[in-house]
Write a protein that holds these residues in place. Structure first.
Motif, PDB file in Angstrom:
ATOM      1  N   VAL A  15       9.467  23.199  19.471  1.00 19.54           N
ATOM      2  CA  VAL A  15       9.800  24.420  20.210  1.00 19.54           C
ATOM      3  C   VAL A  15      10.824  25.244  19.431  1.00 19.54           C
ATOM      4  O   VAL A  15      10.708  26.470  19.338  1.00 19.54           O
ATOM      5  N   LEU A  16      11.814  24.587  18.850  1.00 21.33           N
ATOM      6  CA  LEU A  16      12.810  25.311  18.055  1.00 21.33           C
ATOM      7  C   LEU A  16      12.176  25.968  16.829  1.00 21.33           C
ATOM      8  O   LEU A  16      12.501  27.106  16.488  1.00 21.33           O
ATOM      9  N   TYR A  17      11.268  25.259  16.150  1.00 24.06           N
ATOM     10  CA  TYR A  17      10.580  25.828  14.995  1.00 24.06           C
ATOM     11  C   TYR A  17       9.763  27.049  15.405  1.00 24.06           C
ATOM     12  O   TYR A  17       9.798  28.083  14.736  1.00 24.06           O
ATOM     13  N   HIS A  18       9.053  26.942  16.507  1.00 25.64           N
ATOM     14  CA  HIS A  18       8.250  28.064  16.986  1.00 25.64           C
ATOM     15  C   HIS A  18       9.142  29.254  17.336  1.00 25.64           C
ATOM     16  O   HIS A  18       8.808  30.408  17.021  1.00 25.64           O
ATOM     17  N   THR A  19      10.269  28.995  17.961  1.00 25.53           N
ATOM     18  CA  THR A  19      11.177  30.074  18.342  1.00 25.53           C
ATOM     19  C   THR A  19      11.732  30.785  17.119  1.00 25.53           C
ATOM     20  O   THR A  19      11.767  32.016  17.063  1.00 25.53           O
ATOM     21  N   VAL A  20      12.164  30.017  16.123  1.00 24.59           N
ATOM     22  CA  VAL A  20      12.736  30.621  14.920  1.00 24.59           C
ATOM     23  C   VAL A  20      11.685  31.434  14.169  1.00 24.59           C
ATOM     24  O   VAL A  20      11.954  32.558  13.727  1.00 24.59           O
ATOM     25  N   THR A  21      10.479  30.900  14.023  1.00 19.71           N
ATOM     26  CA  THR A  21       9.448  31.655  13.319  1.00 19.71           C
ATOM     27  C   THR A  21       9.055  32.911  14.104  1.00 19.71           C
ATOM     28  O   THR A  21       8.795  33.959  13.509  1.00 19.71           O
ATOM     29  N   TRP A  22       9.033  32.820  15.416  1.00 16.84           N
ATOM     30  CA  TRP A  22       8.704  33.987  16.243  1.00 16.84           C
ATOM     31  C   TRP A  22       9.781  35.060  16.125  1.00 16.84           C
ATOM     32  O   TRP A  22       9.477  36.243  15.982  1.00 16.84           O
ATOM     33  N   LEU A  23      11.051  34.648  16.164  1.00 17.57           N
ATOM     34  CA  LEU A  23      12.129  35.622  16.051  1.00 17.57           C
ATOM     35  C   LEU A  23      12.186  36.234  14.656  1.00 17.57           C
ATOM     36  O   LEU A  23      12.563  37.402  14.504  1.00 17.57           O
ATOM     37  N   ASN A  24      11.832  35.477  13.622  1.00 18.27           N
ATOM     38  CA  ASN A  24      11.791  36.032  12.272  1.00 18.27           C
ATOM     39  C   ASN A  24      10.620  36.993  12.092  1.00 18.27           C
ATOM     40  O   ASN A  24      10.669  37.868  11.226  1.00 18.27           O
ATOM     41  N   LEU A  25       9.584  36.847  12.864  1.00 17.83           N
ATOM     42  CA  LEU A  25       8.428  37.734  12.789  1.00 17.83           C
ATOM     43  C   LEU A  25       8.672  39.051  13.533  1.00 17.83           C
ATOM     44  O   LEU A  25       8.040  40.064  13.226  1.00 17.83           O
TER      45      LEU A  25
END
Length: 67
Positions: A15-25
């Motif tokens: 979930v943390l990985y998905h959140t970080v990649t989403w916020l970077n996108l």
């Protein structure tokens, strides 16, 4: 239940990985113009990270109130 704890420990990094990649996108998808100039993508990402932090603190505060 130990199985639930193991599943949550596995799910948290995902979930943390998905959140970080989403916020970077976000700056690539959300282009904001201020007059003729484009708003710096770092500011857009930083605003979203700040919102994520604020919401997390509020949720932690609410959870700690009802413990």
């Amino acid at each position: 239940n130990p199985l639930v704890i193991v599943l949550q420990v596995i799910a948290l990094p995902m979930v943390l990985y998905h959140t970080v990649t989403w916020l970077n996108l976000t700056p690539k998808v959300l282009v904001i113009w201020r007059g003729e100039s484009r708003v710096n993508p770092v500011l857009i990402a930083a605003a979203h990270y700040l919102a994520w932090f604020v919401v997390s603190v509020i949720i932690l505060w609410i959870v700690s109130m009802y413990r």
